[in-house]
Design a protein around this motif. Structure first.
Motif, PDB file in Angstrom:
ATOM      1  N   SER A  68      25.045  55.282  29.291  1.00 58.95           N
ATOM      2  CA  SER A  68      26.387  54.822  28.932  1.00 58.95           C
ATOM      3  C   SER A  68      27.130  54.247  30.136  1.00 58.95           C
ATOM      4  N   SER A  69      27.021  54.920  31.272  1.00 55.73           N
ATOM      5  CA  SER A  69      27.672  54.419  32.486  1.00 55.73           C
ATOM      6  C   SER A  69      27.017  53.120  32.949  1.00 55.73           C
ATOM      7  N   THR A  70      25.694  53.046  32.854  1.00 59.73           N
ATOM      8  CA  THR A  70      24.988  51.816  33.215  1.00 59.73           C
ATOM      9  C   THR A  70      25.455  50.664  32.338  1.00 59.73           C
ATOM     10  N   PHE A  71      25.564  50.920  31.033  1.00 61.64           N
ATOM     11  CA  PHE A  71      26.009  49.884  30.103  1.00 61.64           C
ATOM     12  C   PHE A  71      27.417  49.408  30.459  1.00 61.64           C
ATOM     13  N   LEU A  72      28.306  50.348  30.775  1.00 57.88           N
ATOM     14  CA  LEU A  72      29.668  49.993  31.184  1.00 57.88           C
ATOM     15  C   LEU A  72      29.640  49.103  32.425  1.00 57.88           C
ATOM     16  N   LEU A  73      28.881  49.514  33.431  1.00 51.77           N
ATOM     17  CA  LEU A  73      28.809  48.743  34.670  1.00 51.77           C
ATOM     18  C   LEU A  73      28.222  47.350  34.439  1.00 51.77           C
ATOM     19  N   LYS A  74      27.298  47.236  33.509  1.00 48.17           N
ATOM     20  CA  LYS A  74      26.638  45.954  33.229  1.00 48.17           C
ATOM     21  C   LYS A  74      27.513  45.022  32.412  1.00 48.17           C
ATOM     22  N   GLU A  75      28.208  45.547  31.409  1.00 51.30           N
ATOM     23  CA  GLU A  75      28.891  44.696  30.436  1.00 51.30           C
ATOM     24  C   GLU A  75      30.394  44.528  30.643  1.00 51.30           C
ATOM     25  N   GLU A  97      33.823  43.369  31.845  1.00 54.47           N
ATOM     26  CA  GLU A  97      34.298  42.157  32.513  1.00 54.47           C
ATOM     27  C   GLU A  97      35.513  42.423  33.399  1.00 54.47           C
ATOM     28  N   ASP A  98      36.079  43.615  33.307  1.00 54.11           N
ATOM     29  CA  ASP A  98      37.241  43.985  34.109  1.00 54.11           C
ATOM     30  C   ASP A  98      36.746  44.573  35.432  1.00 54.11           C
ATOM     31  N   LYS A  99      36.871  43.822  36.512  1.00 55.78           N
ATOM     32  CA  LYS A  99      36.351  44.247  37.825  1.00 55.78           C
ATOM     33  C   LYS A  99      37.012  45.522  38.324  1.00 55.78           C
ATOM     34  N   LYS A 100      38.265  45.779  37.949  1.00 62.32           N
ATOM     35  CA  LYS A 100      38.917  47.021  38.362  1.00 62.32           C
ATOM     36  C   LYS A 100      38.254  48.226  37.690  1.00 62.32           C
ATOM     37  N   VAL A 101      37.910  48.092  36.425  1.00 66.59           N
ATOM     38  CA  VAL A 101      37.228  49.183  35.718  1.00 66.59           C
ATOM     39  C   VAL A 101      35.868  49.444  36.360  1.00 66.59           C
ATOM     40  N   VAL A 102      35.129  48.380  36.677  1.00 65.28           N
ATOM     41  CA  VAL A 102      33.828  48.532  37.334  1.00 65.28           C
ATOM     42  C   VAL A 102      34.005  49.197  38.694  1.00 65.28           C
ATOM     43  N   LEU A 157      23.600  43.486  35.755  1.00 60.65           N
ATOM     44  CA  LEU A 157      24.158  44.706  36.339  1.00 60.65           C
ATOM     45  C   LEU A 157      24.347  44.528  37.844  1.00 60.65           C
ATOM     46  N   VAL A 158      23.355  43.971  38.511  1.00 59.95           N
ATOM     47  CA  VAL A 158      23.456  43.750  39.954  1.00 59.95           C
ATOM     48  C   VAL A 158      24.664  42.873  40.270  1.00 59.95           C
ATOM     49  N   ILE A 159      24.758  41.754  39.602  1.00 58.16           N
ATOM     50  CA  ILE A 159      25.857  40.808  39.856  1.00 58.16           C
ATOM     51  C   ILE A 159      27.211  41.439  39.551  1.00 58.16           C
ATOM     52  N   ASN A 160      27.278  42.191  38.470  1.00 58.87           N
ATOM     53  CA  ASN A 160      28.557  42.776  38.047  1.00 58.87           C
ATOM     54  C   ASN A 160      29.019  43.899  38.972  1.00 58.87           C
ATOM     55  N   THR A 161      28.090  44.518  39.699  1.00 57.41           N
ATOM     56  CA  THR A 161      28.480  45.659  40.534  1.00 57.41           C
ATOM     57  C   THR A 161      28.586  45.317  42.017  1.00 57.41           C
ATOM     58  N   ILE A 162      28.243  44.090  42.399  1.00 54.66           N
ATOM     59  CA  ILE A 162      28.384  43.701  43.806  1.00 54.66           C
ATOM     60  C   ILE A 162      29.863  43.596  44.146  1.00 54.66           C
TER      61      ILE A 162
END
Length: 122
Positions: free
Chosen positions: A18-25, A27-32, A94-99
């Protein structure tokens, strides 16, 4: 939601799906950013992410799983996919979204590698 598992002595984090899915999908960078802080990802030497091919519009769960492993020492993401390239786009997302573009350290941007691993035959 199942808890994320941290093995503090070895600085290993097993991120739940679930956390992985959140980090991947998300779009709010503050939430990530906040999720990464809560998980203490930047403090870990090894981070394991279960990846599936679920998208926001799909039903819960997806149909295929793979493993993305981050090694801080190497500054590298290693992707293990039992069906070659089936989840590559999801892992890279996921990589791109979490950098963190403002703080990616002395090592620069992390590297991404698809790892040769045993393959499913079905």
């Amino acid at each position: 939601m199942k808890e994320d598992t941290t093995m503090n002595a070895n600085k290993i984090l097993l991120v739940n799906p679930s956390s992985t899915f959140l980090l991947k999908e998300c779009e709010d960078k503050k939430v990530v950013h906040d999720a990464k802080l809560d998980l203490k990802i930047n403090e870990m030497e090894w981070v394991f992410y279960p990846i599936n091919n679920n998208k926001k519009t799909d039903s819960v769960g997806g149909t295929h799983w793979s493993l993305l492993l981050y090694c801080k020492k190497d500054n590298t993401f290693y992707h293990f996919d039992p069906i070659e390239d089936k989840n590559t786009d999801h892992a890279k997302k996921l990589v791109i979204n979490t950098i963190d573009m403002n703080n990616f350290g002395r090592n620069g941007l992390p590297e991404y590698k698809d790892v040769v691993c045993p393959q499913q035959v079905n």
